[in-house]
Write a protein that holds these residues in place. Sequence first.
Motif, PDB file in Angstrom:
ATOM      1  N   ARG A   1       2.562   3.765  -7.914  1.00  0.00           N
ATOM      2  CA  ARG A   1       1.154   3.974  -7.556  1.00  0.00           C
ATOM      3  C   ARG A   1       0.222   2.976  -8.254  1.00  0.00           C
ATOM      4  O   ARG A   1      -0.793   2.583  -7.689  1.00  0.00           O
ATOM      5  CB  ARG A   1       0.715   5.409  -7.868  1.00  0.00           C
ATOM      6  N   ALA A   2       0.547   2.552  -9.474  1.00  0.00           N
ATOM      7  CA  ALA A   2      -0.294   1.568 -10.177  1.00  0.00           C
ATOM      8  C   ALA A   2      -0.244   0.229  -9.442  1.00  0.00           C
ATOM      9  O   ALA A   2      -1.278  -0.434  -9.260  1.00  0.00           O
ATOM     10  CB  ALA A   2       0.151   1.417 -11.624  1.00  0.00           C
TER      11      ALA A   2
ATOM     12  N   LEU B   1       0.819  -1.213   0.000  1.00  0.00           N
ATOM     13  CA  LEU B   1       0.000   0.000   0.000  1.00  0.00           C
ATOM     14  C   LEU B   1       0.853   1.264   0.000  1.00  0.00           C
ATOM     15  O   LEU B   1       0.400   2.316  -0.431  1.00  0.00           O
ATOM     16  CB  LEU B   1      -0.963  -0.009   1.182  1.00  0.00           C
TER      17      LEU B   1
ATOM     18  N   SER C   1       0.513  -0.198  -6.243  1.00  0.00           N
ATOM     19  CA  SER C   1      -0.170   0.021  -4.975  1.00  0.00           C
ATOM     20  C   SER C   1      -1.687  -0.057  -5.155  1.00  0.00           C
ATOM     21  O   SER C   1      -2.389  -0.672  -4.350  1.00  0.00           O
ATOM     22  CB  SER C   1       0.231   1.380  -4.401  1.00  0.00           C
ATOM     23  N   LYS C   2      -2.171   0.537  -6.223  1.00  0.00           N
ATOM     24  CA  LYS C   2      -3.620   0.513  -6.497  1.00  0.00           C
ATOM     25  C   LYS C   2      -4.102  -0.911  -6.744  1.00  0.00           C
ATOM     26  O   LYS C   2      -5.153  -1.320  -6.235  1.00  0.00           O
ATOM     27  CB  LYS C   2      -3.945   1.396  -7.705  1.00  0.00           C
ATOM     28  N   ARG C   3      -3.333  -1.693  -7.490  1.00  0.00           N
ATOM     29  CA  ARG C   3      -3.729  -3.095  -7.744  1.00  0.00           C
ATOM     30  C   ARG C   3      -3.775  -3.883  -6.432  1.00  0.00           C
ATOM     31  O   ARG C   3      -4.700  -4.664  -6.197  1.00  0.00           O
ATOM     32  CB  ARG C   3      -2.762  -3.751  -8.731  1.00  0.00           C
TER      33      ARG C   3
ATOM     34  N   PHE D   1      -4.236  -2.663  -3.416  1.00  0.00           N
ATOM     35  CA  PHE D   1      -5.378  -2.143  -2.656  1.00  0.00           C
ATOM     36  C   PHE D   1      -6.682  -2.756  -3.164  1.00  0.00           C
ATOM     37  O   PHE D   1      -7.517  -3.216  -2.380  1.00  0.00           O
ATOM     38  CB  PHE D   1      -5.420  -0.624  -2.764  1.00  0.00           C
ATOM     39  N   GLU D   2      -6.856  -2.771  -4.464  1.00  0.00           N
ATOM     40  CA  GLU D   2      -8.083  -3.340  -5.036  1.00  0.00           C
ATOM     41  C   GLU D   2      -8.200  -4.832  -4.725  1.00  0.00           C
ATOM     42  O   GLU D   2      -9.303  -5.327  -4.464  1.00  0.00           O
ATOM     43  CB  GLU D   2      -8.133  -3.066  -6.539  1.00  0.00           C
TER      44      GLU D   2
END
Length: 158
Positions: free
Chosen positions: A131-132, A126, A134-136, A138-139
């Motif tokens: 950032r991509a 996280l 981290s977003k994956r 998180f999702e």
Amino acid sequence: MTEAIICLWYDGAAEEAARFYAETFPNSSVGTAHRAPADFPSGKEGDAITVDFTVLGVRCVGLNGGPAFPQTEAFSFQVLTDSQEETDRYWNAIVGNGGRESACGWCKDKWGMNWQITPRILIEALGNPDRAASKRAFEAMMTMHKIDIAAIEAALKG
């Protein structure tokens, strides 16, 4: 010396909860149970009023205060784990002993105490500067109850 100790409210089960925590988590123990010298609103003479215990090195006192103030998610123990086996062991101990699952690594023990069983890889994911990635991660986490380390690692890789 000034000291802070976390006081946790229980509905008469502080001793039972403290024993469970001491049996489940390393660096945990049960100390003194302070017994009521007379009957009180939520108990009888001889019942434990407070119980000193330690969870993962954190000093606590369990207060048998009765049903007036149940636990909420506003307080939780976050347990950082290093492997899926460790994550599974703590999760299964809590949920399998009368607790219940929640989302994103959260669960609640049978006394209402909230726990976050959090693999360190999730914290790292996280906070990943990509950032991509981290977003994956998180999702992926948002779809889970107990955290699946392999799925978080796969999400990081894309």
